[in-house]
Design a protein around this motif. Structure first.
Motif, PDB file in Angstrom:
ATOM      1  N   LEU A  39      64.528  33.110  78.562  1.00 40.95           N
ATOM      2  CA  LEU A  39      65.697  33.971  78.735  1.00 40.95           C
ATOM      3  C   LEU A  39      66.610  33.385  79.804  1.00 40.95           C
ATOM      4  O   LEU A  39      66.161  33.044  80.902  1.00 40.95           O
ATOM      5  CB  LEU A  39      65.240  35.373  79.141  1.00 40.95           C
ATOM      6  N   GLY A  40      67.896  33.250  79.481  1.00 41.62           N
ATOM      7  CA  GLY A  40      68.797  32.575  80.400  1.00 41.62           C
ATOM      8  C   GLY A  40      70.100  33.303  80.649  1.00 41.62           C
ATOM      9  O   GLY A  40      70.211  34.520  80.474  1.00 41.62           O
ATOM     10  N   ALA A  41      71.111  32.522  81.023  1.00 49.31           N
ATOM     11  CA  ALA A  41      72.397  33.078  81.432  1.00 49.31           C
ATOM     12  C   ALA A  41      73.080  33.851  80.311  1.00 49.31           C
ATOM     13  O   ALA A  41      73.837  34.792  80.572  1.00 49.31           O
ATOM     14  CB  ALA A  41      73.303  31.958  81.925  1.00 49.31           C
ATOM     15  N   GLU A  42      72.813  33.436  79.064  1.00 45.69           N
ATOM     16  CA  GLU A  42      73.445  34.139  77.938  1.00 45.69           C
ATOM     17  C   GLU A  42      73.043  35.615  77.918  1.00 45.69           C
ATOM     18  O   GLU A  42      73.857  36.485  77.590  1.00 45.69           O
ATOM     19  CB  GLU A  42      73.059  33.489  76.613  1.00 45.69           C
ATOM     20  N   PHE A  43      71.812  35.888  78.262  1.00 42.45           N
ATOM     21  CA  PHE A  43      71.345  37.270  78.306  1.00 42.45           C
ATOM     22  C   PHE A  43      72.119  38.056  79.362  1.00 42.45           C
ATOM     23  O   PHE A  43      72.563  39.190  79.115  1.00 42.45           O
ATOM     24  CB  PHE A  43      69.848  37.303  78.614  1.00 42.45           C
ATOM     25  N   ALA A  44      72.303  37.476  80.538  1.00 38.79           N
ATOM     26  CA  ALA A  44      73.047  38.145  81.605  1.00 38.79           C
ATOM     27  C   ALA A  44      74.493  38.392  81.184  1.00 38.79           C
ATOM     28  O   ALA A  44      75.083  39.434  81.507  1.00 38.79           O
ATOM     29  CB  ALA A  44      72.996  37.314  82.883  1.00 38.79           C
ATOM     30  N   VAL A  59      75.134  33.746  72.073  1.00 38.88           N
ATOM     31  CA  VAL A  59      73.977  33.620  71.190  1.00 38.88           C
ATOM     32  C   VAL A  59      72.714  33.894  71.992  1.00 38.88           C
ATOM     33  O   VAL A  59      72.453  33.232  73.006  1.00 38.88           O
ATOM     34  CB  VAL A  59      73.888  32.213  70.555  1.00 38.88           C
ATOM     35  N   LEU A  60      71.958  34.871  71.539  1.00 40.66           N
ATOM     36  CA  LEU A  60      70.635  35.137  72.098  1.00 40.66           C
ATOM     37  C   LEU A  60      69.629  34.605  71.090  1.00 40.66           C
ATOM     38  O   LEU A  60      69.421  35.199  70.032  1.00 40.66           O
ATOM     39  CB  LEU A  60      70.450  36.634  72.350  1.00 40.66           C
ATOM     40  N   ALA A  61      69.033  33.468  71.427  1.00 40.86           N
ATOM     41  CA  ALA A  61      68.195  32.751  70.473  1.00 40.86           C
ATOM     42  C   ALA A  61      66.777  33.298  70.439  1.00 40.86           C
ATOM     43  O   ALA A  61      66.143  33.490  71.493  1.00 40.86           O
ATOM     44  CB  ALA A  61      68.182  31.265  70.808  1.00 40.86           C
ATOM     45  N   LEU A  62      66.287  33.543  69.240  1.00 41.44           N
ATOM     46  CA  LEU A  62      64.886  33.914  69.046  1.00 41.44           C
ATOM     47  C   LEU A  62      64.034  32.651  69.101  1.00 41.44           C
ATOM     48  O   LEU A  62      64.507  31.563  68.751  1.00 41.44           O
ATOM     49  CB  LEU A  62      64.703  34.603  67.697  1.00 41.44           C
ATOM     50  N   PRO A  63      62.794  32.748  69.513  1.00 42.05           N
ATOM     51  CA  PRO A  63      61.946  31.551  69.574  1.00 42.05           C
ATOM     52  C   PRO A  63      61.702  30.988  68.177  1.00 42.05           C
ATOM     53  O   PRO A  63      61.506  31.730  67.214  1.00 42.05           O
ATOM     54  CB  PRO A  63      60.651  32.068  70.201  1.00 42.05           C
ATOM     55  N   ASP A  64      61.753  29.668  68.068  1.00 42.56           N
ATOM     56  CA  ASP A  64      61.534  29.007  66.778  1.00 42.56           C
ATOM     57  C   ASP A  64      60.036  28.834  66.559  1.00 42.56           C
ATOM     58  O   ASP A  64      59.467  27.760  66.756  1.00 42.56           O
ATOM     59  CB  ASP A  64      62.243  27.651  66.760  1.00 42.56           C
TER      60      ASP A  64
END
Length: 321
Positions: free
Chosen positions: A31-36, A141-146
């Motif tokens: 989880l990174g800056a995109e979430f914030a 974009v909040l990426a789901l784990p691949d």
């Protein structure tokens, strides 16, 4: 059912749970800056959150919208196909859209994507493919784990839907914290059932006014008994002016049977009874009554003036346990 069948079923269940748990752990670590950034947009939202999806992502989207709506962020779900047939009109320029698609290539989302781009409506994508059509056109974009789906053939939406739902919960809770969403505001959106009952205040259930069995200290016990039986509560509240000075219960009557009718309320009353204030939670009142093994509490203000009375029976009937 044979022991082997039982063992196989348990093994299959554990495999699914472990697979999905690993996916959630990985997503939390990444989880990174995109979430914030997404939390920032949702916290300052002037309009509503519009959640869009189709298929299993649609089911997740409905739950996500419901969670946001119940925690202080106005939100509703729009089905991707219905959006193309008029429901785009439900989306305004003050809104923000969350679009869900594991592959990021669900063609039913194309009209919603185009609409948000045309009117500069913020769009957050939740997808496993950041480079997909959805991911490449989203603001965030909040990426789901691949990671693989948890089913035996690796195709049924399992891990991906669990991850999407958990990510929605994470967003909602983070926004709650930013907004300072407290139990009182939570109760506004959950007035019914067990959740509502947990936030009831004593003032919501207490008896007041003429319903109270109030008597003065010098009241003859014959009149006290009439007051106790007339209200049906089995107690009398003793006052001086409006200030609580004592209480008479059935137990007090039994302890003072000798010459009872020659006495006055002050002679029989129990002094310094346990009390509670009107703004206390009903659950606190229940805890006090259970602890003291009594069926009713006098409700007083900070100055000790009687405001009402609350009974255990009414608390339990309201669903407070």
């Amino acid at each position: 059912m044979s022991s082997q069948v039982i063992e196989d079923a348990i093994t299959a269940g554990r495999d699914v749970l472990h697979t999905e748990a690993r996916a959630l752990g990985r997503m939390a670590d990444e989880l990174g800056a995109e979430f914030a950034q997404a939390v920032e947009i949702l916290t300052g939202l002037k309009g509503r959150l519009i959640v869009v999806g189709i298929g299993k992502s649609g089911h997740v989207g409905r739950k996500m919208a419901a969670t946001f709506a119940s925690t202080g962020t106005p939100a509703h779900f729009v089905h991707a196909s219905e959006a193309s047939h008029g429901d785009l009109g439900m989306i305004t320029q003050d809104d923000c859209c969350i679009l869900l698609s594991n592959s990021g290539e669900s063609r039913e989302l194309s009209d919603v994507i185009g609409y948000t781009r045309r009117f500069n409506i913020p769009m957050i994508a939740i997808t496993r493919a950041p480079d997909s059509t959805l991911g490449s056109r989203a603001d965030i974009v909040l990426a789901l784990p691949d990671v693989p789906e948890a089913c035996a053939i690796g195709m049924a939406p399992t891990t991906s839907t669990t991850a999407s739902m958990a990510l929605g919960d994470a967003l909602a809770v983070a926004v709650m914290r930013r907004k300072g969403f407290n139990p009182e505001r939570f109760h506004v959106f959950h007035p019914g059932g067990k959740l509502g009952a947990q936030f009831l205040r004593v003032a919501d259930l207490m008896y007041t006014g003429d319903m109270l069995p109030l008597v003065a200290e010098d009241t003859p016990m014959s009149d006290v008994l009439m007051r106790m039986t007339g209200t049906g509560y089995g107690v009398a509240i003793i006052i001086e002016g409006q200030r609580l000075t004592g209480i008479i219960t059935d137990g007090d009557l039994r302890r003072n049977m000798d010459g009872l009718m020659t006495r006055r309320a002050a002679d029989v009353a129990t002094r310094n009874p346990k009390t509670i204030q009107p703004d206390a939670l009903v659950s606190e009142a229940v805890a006090v009554m259970n602890g003291k093994k009594v069926n009713a509490l006098c409700v007083v203000d900070a100055a000790g003036n009687v405001q009402g009375m609350i009974r255990l029976h009414d608390c339990l009937r309201a669903g407070v346990v």
